[in-house]
Write an enzyme that holds these catalytic residues in place. Structure first.
Site, mmCIF file in Angstrom:
data_model
loop_
_atom_site.group_PDB
_atom_site.id
_atom_site.type_symbol
_atom_site.label_atom_id
_atom_site.label_comp_id
_atom_site.label_asym_id
_atom_site.label_seq_id
_atom_site.Cartn_x
_atom_site.Cartn_y
_atom_site.Cartn_z
ATOM 1 C CG ASP A 524 -34.091 -39.602 15.563
ATOM 2 O OD1 ASP A 524 -34.207 -39.431 14.335
ATOM 3 O OD2 ASP A 524 -34.618 -38.849 16.411
ATOM 4 C CG HIS A 525 -30.831 -41.909 9.271
ATOM 5 N ND1 HIS A 525 -29.792 -41.006 9.228
ATOM 6 C CD2 HIS A 525 -30.556 -42.828 8.312
ATOM 7 C CE1 HIS A 525 -28.940 -41.353 8.270
ATOM 8 N NE2 HIS A 525 -29.377 -42.465 7.708
#
Ligand code: CAO
Length: 552
Positions: A524-525
């Protein structure tokens, strides 16, 4: 034992009201007057209570159905033979100090006080019959002098012990004055203010004219009372709306007008921060909530799902291309599909790839297989992967995080629970192995096997599928050289493991055959950056290449 049919009580002329909640299930034991279902008309809702104590044998309506007075809604079995209750006792319970709406008929005390010339006149706004309730609180003033209102618009909201009621405008007109303020206590007949209405036309003659009654349920002449119920209305009219301020599902306090607005706007009331007395959701709260959501969506703030304007997929009749059969999706499959869409659309994914040289790990694993089998466990690569991931989460704590749903905080975790994707006949399940960092390989092998078995047998409990920091999805036994897994949000990442392959690897002097395990790390950036992910993956690969590092 006796069976009794449960019927919709007198709705005071209202017809075809909606069933908005089924409060019991077949087999439930209920006390007399327990709410069985909740019905709702245009502006009011009410409980349909159990006519007697007993066991629910059937409920023949469902949410969304429309019912009218006398309709059967189910059957109840009583402990002892019970004589049919008199009609009046099947009246809707005045749930939690329900307050009846004003009567449609002009009431004696409702006074019209013409003032001024022929063009307009002034009407007193009065507290309608509260059905015996006395000194209820004014909790919301919905209008101010000068406001133009339509007949039936909510002017003031009053609240008794646990129920609230909108006091509607008796006519269309302009508010001249409001004589009360929030916090005041009022009783039946008290003056609330003055309304200027046009003298000509269909002006309601009474200050207490009822709002649209066509779909509003009404109380019986002598409704029953719960312990918390106020005195039943003493008035003879049947047209008393029962207001119920406990909204469906959650114990949320909100008036009927607020609930109606919430439904129109598609807002779940228990998500709205309440600012009213006794944690009551007001119209302002609802507006603030909507404003906040719109602002977040417009600013692209994280944590807000949906509303991204993706066009709906077209309906396609596949039979036009060839023979087809239709198979209903399993519940698990449907949940997985919904979660996948949600996660894919909400989480900006990045996937990083690497191959771990597990030649030594494989030698060690194979050398330990016999011993493991003696202990009753199968030593596959999965327990090694679990152990290595846990070590990497501990070594790189910046990766052991989740993005808080408010989009403004990072949740750092001081525990290491790891999910393991399991392919089952009913669909994908992800049991969670807790405290992986504290467990040994044999223990992990045993637990992974047990969880996989439970998943395949459909025996996982909800708490066995919650709380993971990270997930491993191993397709190694099936095949493939790589895939990009979807993050199981709110977890930070997921490791996709593909099939081990022997590859030539340059060792500085020559190419040597090494057993390489393809890994794909999706993360999850929003929660972590490439640096965090890079360090995590590098550490993970190094541990898998030399499991002695797990001892460090
Ligand atoms: N490469 C080569 N062989 C592998 C391997 C890999 N990466 N991973 C496992 N194997 C081997 C195992 O070693 C085992 O062989 P041996 O008995 O000779 O050692 C064999 O494949 C079978 O393993 P398994 O599947 O019974 O057990 P596992 O511990 O490897 O995996 C589990 C357990 C639950 C992860 C697996 O059964 C499973 O369900 N995988 C599918 C997960 C999935 O669907 N992911 C996709 C999610 S996204 O849609």
């Amino acid at each position: 034992m006796a069976k009794q049919v449960i019927k919709v009580p007198d709705l005071g002329g209202a017809d075809q009201v909606d069933v908005i909640e089924i409060s019991v299930a077949v087999g439930d034991i209920v006390a007399q007057e327990d709410s069985l279902i909740v019905v709702e008309g245009d502006k009011a809702s009410m409980d349909v209570p159990a006519p007697v104590a007993g066991k629910i044998l059937s409920i023949t309506v469902k949410e969304g159905d429309k019912v009218s007075e006398g309709d059967e809604i189910g059957e109840i079995e009583t402990e002892t033979a019970v004589e049919a209750e008199p009609e009046s006792s099947q009246a809707p319970v005045q749930d939690s100090q329900s307050i009846p709406e004003p009567a449609a008929e002009p009431q004696a005390e409702a006074k019209v006080k013409p003032k001024g010339g022929a063009e307009s006149k002034e009407e007193a706004i009065q507290v309608p019959d509260l059905g015996g309730a006395d000194a209820v609180d004014v909790i919301e003033i919905s209008v101010q002098p000068g406001d133009t209102v339509a007949e039936g618009d909510s002017l003031i909201v009053v609240e008794g012990d646990k129920a609230s009621m909108d006091i509607p405008s008796p006519s269309a007109g302009t508010v001249v004055s409001i004589a009360v303020k929030e916090g005041d206590k009022v009783s039946t007949g008290d003056a609330l203010g003055v309304l200027k209405v046009a003298a000509e036309g269909n002006v309601a003659p009474a200050a207490t004219a009822a709002p649209s009654q066509e779909s509003a349920p009404a109380a019986q002449t002598e409704p029953q009372q719960t312990p918390e119920t106020v005195e039943p209305p003493a008035v003879p009219q049947k047209d008393h709306l029962l207001e119920r301020d406990l909204t469906v599902a959650a114990q949320v306090y909100a008036g009927p007008a607020v609930r109606k607005l919430a439904r129109e706007l598609g807002v779940t009331l228990n998500k709205v921060k309440a600012s009213g007395p006794r944690n009551r959701v007001t119209k302002d709260d609802l507006h603030n909530y909507i404003r906040e959501q719109v602002k977040k969506a417009e600013s692209g703030a994280v944590g807000v799902g949906g509303g991204i304007g993706i066009a709906k997929m077209p309906d396609i009749d596949f039979s036009q291309f060839g023979p087809v059969t239709m198979e209903p999706m399993s519940k698990i499959h449907k949940i997985t599909a919904a979660n996948m869409s949600r996660n894919w659309l909400n989480v900006p994914h990045v996937t990083q790839f690497d191959d771990a040289d597990i030649t030594e790990l494989e030698d060690f694993r194979k050398s330990m297989k016999a011993e493991a089998e003696k202990r009753g466990v199968r030593l596959t690569p999965v327990p090694f992967l679990l152990k290595a991931v846990a070590a990497a989460l501990r070594a790189e704590p910046s990766f052991n995080v989740s993005l808080h749903n408010d989009g403004e905080q990072i949740v750092h975790k001081d525990y290491v629970h790891v999910g393991m994707a399991v392919d089952t006949p009913k669909g994908l399940m992800v049991p969670v192995i807790r405290d992986v960092d504290k467990k040994g390989l044999y223990e992990l092998a045993a637990e992974a096997a047990e969880m996989a078995l439970k998943a395949r047998d459909g025996k996982l409990k909800p708490n066995e599928m919650q709380g993971a920091c990270f997930t491993i999805s191993s397709l190694g036994a099936i095949g493939g050289s790589g895939f990009t897994p979807i993050v199981n949000s709110p977890e930070v990442g997921i490791l996709g493991v593909s099939k081990l392959a022997v590859k030539p690897v340059w060792n500085g002097k020559d190419f040597a055959p090494r057993q390489m395990l393809p890994l794909a790390l999706s993360y999850d950036h929003r929660a972590v950056n490439g640096g965090d992910a890079g360090r995590f993956m590098t550490y993970l690969v190094s541990v898998l290449a030399d499991v002695r590092r797990l001892l460090l």
